[in-house]
Motif scaffolding. Structure first.
Motif, PDB file in Angstrom:
ATOM      1  N   TRP A  17       0.786  -0.641   0.014  1.00  0.00           N
ATOM      2  CA  TRP A  17       0.242   0.002  -0.186  1.00  0.00           C
ATOM      3  C   TRP A  17       1.072   1.036  -0.243  1.00  0.00           C
ATOM      4  O   TRP A  17       0.658   1.630  -0.774  1.00  0.00           O
ATOM      5  N   TRP A  18       1.624   1.209   0.587  1.00  0.00           N
ATOM      6  CA  TRP A  18       3.302   2.391   1.044  1.00  0.00           C
ATOM      7  C   TRP A  18       3.169   3.019  -0.633  1.00  0.00           C
ATOM      8  O   TRP A  18       3.663   4.158  -0.534  1.00  0.00           O
ATOM      9  N   THR A  73      -9.910   3.661  -6.088  1.00  0.00           N
ATOM     10  CA  THR A  73      -9.318   2.466  -5.031  1.00  0.00           C
ATOM     11  C   THR A  73     -10.208   2.053  -4.341  1.00  0.00           C
ATOM     12  O   THR A  73      -8.944   0.459  -4.261  1.00  0.00           O
ATOM     13  N   ALA A  94      -5.495  -6.851   3.040  1.00  0.00           N
ATOM     14  CA  ALA A  94      -6.673  -6.019   3.976  1.00  0.00           C
ATOM     15  C   ALA A  94      -7.742  -5.002   4.150  1.00  0.00           C
ATOM     16  O   ALA A  94      -6.567  -4.242   3.306  1.00  0.00           O
ATOM     17  N   TRP A  95      -8.183  -4.894   4.642  1.00  0.00           N
ATOM     18  CA  TRP A  95      -8.963  -3.524   3.863  1.00  0.00           C
ATOM     19  C   TRP A  95      -8.057  -2.059   4.403  1.00  0.00           C
ATOM     20  O   TRP A  95      -7.997  -0.954   4.062  1.00  0.00           O
ATOM     21  N   TRP A  96      -7.591  -2.215   5.831  1.00  0.00           N
ATOM     22  CA  TRP A  96      -7.222  -0.974   6.175  1.00  0.00           C
ATOM     23  C   TRP A  96      -6.248  -0.699   5.714  1.00  0.00           C
ATOM     24  O   TRP A  96      -5.051   0.710   5.298  1.00  0.00           O
ATOM     25  N   GLU A  97      -5.246  -1.642   4.152  1.00  0.00           N
ATOM     26  CA  GLU A  97      -3.680  -0.938   3.928  1.00  0.00           C
ATOM     27  C   GLU A  97      -4.302   0.057   2.680  1.00  0.00           C
ATOM     28  O   GLU A  97      -3.613   0.819   2.574  1.00  0.00           O
ATOM     29  N   TRP A  98      -5.624  -0.062   2.263  1.00  0.00           N
ATOM     30  CA  TRP A  98      -5.816   0.420   0.810  1.00  0.00           C
ATOM     31  C   TRP A  98      -6.475   1.720   1.246  1.00  0.00           C
ATOM     32  O   TRP A  98      -6.404   2.593   1.000  1.00  0.00           O
ATOM     33  N   VAL A  99      -6.851   1.676   2.499  1.00  0.00           N
ATOM     34  CA  VAL A  99      -7.898   2.682   3.076  1.00  0.00           C
ATOM     35  C   VAL A  99      -6.725   3.280   3.265  1.00  0.00           C
ATOM     36  O   VAL A  99      -7.057   4.867   3.583  1.00  0.00           O
ATOM     37  N   LEU A 100      -5.984   3.213   3.940  1.00  0.00           N
ATOM     38  CA  LEU A 100      -4.125   4.406   3.919  1.00  0.00           C
ATOM     39  C   LEU A 100      -3.837   5.375   2.677  1.00  0.00           C
ATOM     40  O   LEU A 100      -3.408   6.336   2.866  1.00  0.00           O
TER      41      LEU A 100
END
Length: 535
Positions: A17-18, A73, A94-100
């Motif tokens: 994600w980063w 996104t 993991a959902w939180w990765e793409w949210v960030l």
């Protein structure tokens, strides 16, 4: 927003994600800059829409852009899942990765824009000062040129040089270390031993790894079931001598001391930038020949390959110096009493190997008995010639050259059997993955659609990947950081495929396909053959 959306489109490899956020920020800044330039040109041409139309346009853009950002996104999770599935990774993210991704992109974009505007403001102030002594039109041009010179000078003279100095200093310090479990050898067949012309410390970290992981005669015997020899491994570190020529000459003396020229096979391995040698390339000939083998490698830099390639260019001289020195001594031996002479290299090491043969394939097969080139760079001269001269109808990612009589490309063992025409020795093998960014990255991606996106595509390159000017260049640049984060057989990872390649390039008499499969399976079970077993 356009740049942000385009950066999410599939590239060669799945990304963390980063890294996706970094790609989005960079492409967004590029498209923002293009938009600002177009707006300036339109303004200078005197085209100014009414305030009401401008307000409606901005509102429409904000609504459509915001919807596109949210949609892409979310939809990109599916694209990334497809990419992960193509390289045999778990498609779930993991959902939180793409949210960030969005907030990190916004932060990076803001930083880049602030830097750009600070430069613009500084240029305007500089123009005002210059305008006191020259006409305003000339002052603006002079300020722009002077600002560009100052920025380039700052980047090259301070940031880049400082970064390279810092990287080299850190790499040099790392080179002094020794990996856990690696100890100085006692066998005279290895560099750094008490009988060696080199000290253990002079080999460097990668050299000590290479020597310390050499298999013993007992280990090879357990695999083959027949009496084996302790293989010869010679390594010359950057601290062993002052110049490339002196290090190459020292390598030849070490080969003579260890009796390498009386072995059945002698492999000259060109290292990566740091001096690393892949054990998956080094080990197969040792097991295939029952230890009656010799390997030699030489370090030319402390820096990682990408830094060495950009900053030093010593790979060319290093490959030529070592291969020429070894081959000169080898050629002095009677033709019926000298070992098979093979060359090998991975990544920047493959480039260094090729540069030692400016006459191309003809010189390569005339002067050595076989070559293994793994994960080639886009600047490998022989690979480029072979690819450009491939037979009609063959793909750029798996080129067939002169009906495969001498040179073959492979991503899977079965590729080595294609085409069906006779494969004449000496044989040259390229291990080249279809989705390897190291192989496909080049500046021309900025303005030209690459041939590897033509159809049919390599099986591991997404069918929905598209080329966009500038954007694809940055996407593949980001892919470079993910080239080692995928399973073997994809990206810049080749696993045990060198075993199959060596079995085709230089099999010993009586070697069978069944033995190749057994050695391949053995390497998969024991990834660090011979490590830390020599006191």
């Amino acid at each position: 927003m356009i740049g942000y959306v385009l950066a999410f489109t599939p590239s060669l490899l799945p990304r963390p994600w980063w890294l996706q956020a970094a790609a989005c920020a960079i492409t967004a800044v590029i498209t923002y800059g293009i938009g600002a330039l177009v707006g300036l040109i339109v303004h200078r041409c005197g085209i100014r829409p009414e305030e009401r139309l401008r307000r409606i346009g901005w509102l429409a853009l904000a609504g459509a852009g915001g919807a596109a950002v949210v949609f892409v996104t979310a939809w990109s999770v599916r694209w990334q899942g497809d990419l992960r599935r193509a390289v045999h990774m778990d498609p779930l993210i993991a959902w939180w990765e793409w949210v960030l991704v969005l907030p990190l992109t916004a932060v990076l974009f803001a930083v880049f824009v602030l830097v750009a505007r600070a430069l613009r403001l500084g240029t305007r102030q500089l123009a005002r000062l210059i305008a006191r002594v020259v006409p305003a039109r000339w002052a603006t041009a002079a300020a722009a040129v002077l600002a560009a010179v100052l920025v380039v000078g700052f980047v090259q003279g301070f940031l880049l040089r400082g970064l390279l100095t810092m990287v080299e200093s850190g790499a040099s310090a790392t080179d002094l270390g020794t990996s856990p479990g690696i100890v100085r050898p006692e066998l005279a067949t290895l560099s750094g031993s008490p009988a060696s012309l080199e000290s253990w410390d002079s080999l460097g970290s990668k050299g000590r790894d290479f020597i310390g992981k050499a298999p013993t005669a007992a280990e090879i015997t357990r695999f083959t079931g027949q009496s084996a020899k302790d293989p010869v491994r010679v390594y010359v570190g950057l601290r062993s001598a002052g110049t490339l020529q002196e290090r190459a000459a020292l390598a030849v003396r070490e080969l003579e001391r260890t009796g390498a020229f009386s072995r059945r096979v002698l492999v000259v391995v060109s290292t990566t930038g740091t001096g690393w040698v892949n054990e998956r390339i080094a080990t197969p000939p040792e097991y295939m020949y029952g230890g009656d083998s010799a390997l030699v490698a030489m370090q030319y830099s402390y820096l990682p390959s990408w830094v060495s390639f950009l900053a030093e260019g010593e790979a060319t001289e290093a490959g030529l110096a070592l291969i020429d020195a070894v081959r000169t001594r080898w050629a002095q031996l009677p033709a019926d009493a000298r070992p098979r002479l093979l060359v090998a290299g991975e990544s920047l090491g493959s480039y260094a190997t090729e540069r030692a043969f400016p006459g191309g394939v003809a010189q390569l097969v005339r002067e050595v008995d076989g070559a293994l080139l793994v994960g080639p760079t886009p600047d490998n001269p022989i690979r480029r010639t072979v690819t450009d001269g491939r037979d009609p109808g063959s793909a750029v990612w798996r080129p067939v050259y002169q009906d495969g009589r001498t040179v073959r490309f492979a991503q899977r063992p079965v590729d080595l059997q294609r085409p069906a025409a006779t494969w004449e020795p000496p044989r040259v093998v390229y291990l080249q993955n279809g989705g390897d960014p190291v192989t496909w990255w080049e500046p021309s991606l900025i303005w030209r659609r690459p041939a590897w996106l033509d159809r049919p595509r390599a099986p591991d390159v997404s069918d929905v990947m598209r080329w966009y000017p500038l954007v694809t260049f940055w996407q593949v640049t980001c892919d470079l950081a993910a080239g080692e984060s995928v399973p073997d057989g994809f990206g810049h990872r080749f696993g045990t495929l060198p075993t199959d390649a060596w079995a085709q390039i230089a099999p010993p008499a009586g070697w069978s396909a069944a033995e190749t499969r057994r050695l391949d399976a053995y390497q998969r079970r024991v990834p660090s053959l011979g490590r830390a077993r020599r006191q």
